[in-house]
Design an enzyme around this catalytic site. Structure first.
Site, mmCIF file in Angstrom:
data_model
loop_
_atom_site.group_PDB
_atom_site.id
_atom_site.type_symbol
_atom_site.label_atom_id
_atom_site.label_comp_id
_atom_site.label_asym_id
_atom_site.label_seq_id
_atom_site.Cartn_x
_atom_site.Cartn_y
_atom_site.Cartn_z
ATOM 1 N N HIS B 113 38.341 28.923 44.599
ATOM 2 C CA HIS B 113 38.751 29.193 43.211
ATOM 3 C C HIS B 113 40.231 28.819 43.047
ATOM 4 O O HIS B 113 41.000 28.884 44.015
ATOM 5 C CB HIS B 113 38.551 30.693 42.956
ATOM 6 C CG HIS B 113 38.791 31.130 41.548
ATOM 7 N ND1 HIS B 113 40.052 31.366 41.058
ATOM 8 C CD2 HIS B 113 37.935 31.387 40.530
ATOM 9 C CE1 HIS B 113 39.957 31.761 39.794
ATOM 10 N NE2 HIS B 113 38.681 31.782 39.454
ATOM 11 N N ASP B 190 39.644 35.931 50.120
ATOM 12 C CA ASP B 190 39.471 36.183 48.690
ATOM 13 C C ASP B 190 38.091 36.825 48.531
ATOM 14 O O ASP B 190 37.067 36.153 48.663
ATOM 15 C CB ASP B 190 39.564 34.842 47.957
ATOM 16 C CG ASP B 190 39.026 34.887 46.539
ATOM 17 O OD1 ASP B 190 38.658 35.991 46.074
ATOM 18 O OD2 ASP B 190 38.958 33.832 45.888
ATOM 19 N N GLN B 193 34.348 37.570 44.821
ATOM 20 C CA GLN B 193 32.912 37.422 44.561
ATOM 21 C C GLN B 193 32.054 38.228 45.525
ATOM 22 O O GLN B 193 30.836 38.261 45.381
ATOM 23 C CB GLN B 193 32.514 35.946 44.633
ATOM 24 C CG GLN B 193 33.094 35.090 43.532
ATOM 25 C CD GLN B 193 32.611 35.470 42.148
ATOM 26 O OE1 GLN B 193 31.557 36.077 41.985
ATOM 27 N NE2 GLN B 193 33.395 35.139 41.136
ATOM 28 N N LYS B 216 35.384 42.873 38.674
ATOM 29 C CA LYS B 216 34.179 42.252 39.235
ATOM 30 C C LYS B 216 33.343 43.263 40.026
ATOM 31 O O LYS B 216 32.288 42.938 40.541
ATOM 32 C CB LYS B 216 34.555 41.055 40.101
ATOM 33 C CG LYS B 216 35.118 39.871 39.294
ATOM 34 C CD LYS B 216 35.067 38.606 40.091
ATOM 35 C CE LYS B 216 36.049 37.539 39.698
ATOM 36 N NZ LYS B 216 35.883 36.866 38.444
ATOM 37 N N CYS B 354 36.503 27.390 37.235
ATOM 38 C CA CYS B 354 37.825 27.543 37.869
ATOM 39 C C CYS B 354 37.851 27.004 39.295
ATOM 40 O O CYS B 354 38.740 27.333 40.064
ATOM 41 C CB CYS B 354 38.308 28.986 37.887
ATOM 42 S SG CYS B 354 38.558 29.654 36.269
#
Lengths: 141, 399
Positions: B113, B190, B193, B216, B354
């Site tokens: 991303h 990261d 997600q 999220k 993105c």
């Protein structure tokens, strides 16, 4: 023009977009990129100018049905026009999209977007090409 | 499952398939935010009155809730930020800017991303570090062999998503961390997600730095977490300076900072966000992340099977794992497809998500993305499939 007619003109110009492609001799063309920051439409526009006349227009990129069809229609209308005529046509087109006064006669097939003001989020799609080429033509008159 | 916990899903025919962008919020999260305003608005760590003391305690308790959820060693390893992007920028510009030198190499992948790409690009421009890409296999996944091949004696950092937001491949973080650490490389993860969909255990996985967003994982927007191992966080230079983070400062410019975590949380924080996030983590924990994962995996399989029956649909990540499916309707631009689906109140994402470098991986720039949550159902997928089956009428519907 009724909705069916509008839809069929838009679809025809989307499926068989006129003037689409990268010019073979791109050195003869001025290029500008036009994209919509709020969505994902993105095209490169190539314009060939000679003695104050738009001799040819090509474009390539990825964009939605409204953006591609309007690029096809307006590019076809602009080829062969003087810069002054082109700017007048584009000015009228922006006025139509913004629901201001405009010369309907001048816009021909581009009148298929006359109701676009009802979908504010798609105005940027309908003006992707018009904005790009207006910037490109700036100062060329 | 648990649809009754979400007012937004009650008496609504909305099909929300854009959970990778943001998730819907359960009533308990909404109530936590409202209660802060209706019942005990106060600043934290600055007041000697009851409400301030109460909110301060709740704020500090939330750090412990999150510590427990990701199994960090100490609550001070949890820093509240504005979100994943903010956390990653803190990591890059607060830590690595001061610990890397010209020529050092950072390994990322082409499916990251923007928030895990652009800070590194800027750092490369600023101090001359080099951003390199780990090759992906035919299924667009990161393998340990490819990682090993990309590592050189100049590699100092590997910075990758746990689950990528377009491909939806799940990286084996524990194995990746082992490989990194055997070469004295730090691992930045990261988890934007993954945090709401799969167990993240920073101790077991041996993650050095990690970032995720509250919104999220069913929490409020504008709140996120930066996790770092204590010894690394201690070396993270604050990116923001001001109230709440200093212990002493004098006219002559002398400043002493507070200890972790306060040192890295300058200014009055997003208190409603923190309290809402705490509630959302407790909520997810109560359902059980493994149960969620199992259900979403089943749902994904159902979706893939159904979409596979449609010969005018091209799927790009059929064989990956996470509950993210990326596809196009043949000869329809993704945004037109999304507008068409919206006519039936089906919310999906169209575009490049993105992750603009992913176009080089798929050879297609723009796609439709469905990202599932536990509140989605097979019935919703059936509706989607029916609407897609009728998509030959798309132009009549959207023009």
């Amino acid at each position: 023009m009724d909705n069916d007619m509008k839809r069929s003109i838009i679809l025809d110009n989307y499926s068989n977009a006129r003037n689409r492609g990268i010019p073979d001799n791109s050195d003869d063309y001025i290029m500008i990129n036009s994209n919509n920051q709020s969505c994902i439409d993105n095209i490169n526009i190539y314009v060939k100018l000679k003695d104050g006349v738009i001799e040819d227009i090509k474009y390539e990129g990825e964009a939605c049905v409204i953006a591609i069809s309007s690029t096809s229609i307006i590019s076809s209308m602009l080829i062969g026009k003087t810069l002054k005529e082109a700017n007048e046509l584009l000015g009228n087109y922006f006025n139509m999209i913004e629901e201001k006064e405009y010369d309907k006669e001048l816009l021909g097939e581009a009148n298929v977007y006359e109701d676009m003001y009802k979908q504010p989020s798609r105005k940027t799609c309908a003006t992707l090409f018009a904005r790009g080429i207006t910037n490109l033509l700036k100062g060329k008159e | 499952m648990n649809r009754e916990d979400f007012t937004i899903l009650k008496d609504s025919n909305m099909v929300y398939f854009d959970n990778g962008a943001t998730t819907l919020k359960p009533d308990c999260v909404r109530d936590a935010v409202i209660d802060y305003y209706n019942k005990y608005t106060a600043s934290i760590h600055r007041g000697d009155y009851k409400n301030s003391l109460k909110v301060s305690a709740m704020y500090d308790d939330t750090r412990e809730i999150i510590r427990k959820f990701i199994n960090a060693n100490h609550p001070s390893e949890i820093i509240f930020t504005a979100g994943t992007t903010d956390s990653l920028n803190d990591i890059v510009f607060g830590y690595f800017r001061h610990h890397l030198v010209k020529g050092d190499e950072i390994l990322i992948t082409e499916t990251e991303h923007a928030s895990n790409v652009l800070p590194w690009f800027i750092l490369a421009k600023e101090i001359g570090v080099v951003v390199k890409y780990i090759s992906l296999n035919d299924n667009n996944e990161l393998t340990i062999d490819n990682l090993r091949n990309a590592i050189t004696d100049k590699t100092k950092v590997v910075s990758i998503a746990h689950i990528t937001n377009v491909i939806g491949d799940v990286r084996d973080i524990k194995e990746i961390a082992k490989e990194c650490h055997s070469h004295n490389i730090l691992l930045v993860v990261d988890a934007a997600q993954s945090i709401a969909h799969i167990k993240v255990d920073v101790t077991d996985m041996d993650i050095d730095f990690m970032a995720f967003s509250g919104h999220k994982i069913y929490g409020p927007t504008g709140i996120g977490v930066l996790y770092g191992k204590f010894n690394l966080l201690k070396e993270l230079t604050p990116v923001a300076y001001g109230g709440g983070m200093n212990a002493i400062f004098n006219k002559d410019g002398y400043v002493e900072y507070k200890d972790l975590p306060d040192k890295l949380e300058a200014g009055t924080p997003n208190i409603e966000g923190v309290l809402g996030l705490g509630k959302s983590i407790l909520y997810v924990d109560k359902i059980g992340i493994d149960k969620i994962n199992k259900y979403e995996t089943e749902l994904r399989k159902y979706l893939v099977d159904k979409l596979s029956e449609l010969d005018f649909i091209t799927m790009y990540n059929k064989d990956n794992e996470a509950a993210i499916i990326t596809f196009n309707i043949d000869n329809v631009f993704s945004q037109d497809a999304a507008i068409y689906l919206d006519k039936y109140n089906i919310c999906v994402r169209a575009g490049n998500h993105c992750a603009k470098m992913t176009k080089d991986v798929f050879n297609v720039a723009n796609t439709v993305r469905i990202s599932l949550s536990f509140y989605n159902t097979k019935e919703e997928i059936d509706l989607l499939v029916n609407v897609l089956k009728n998509s030959k009428n798309i132009w009549e519907e959207i023009l």
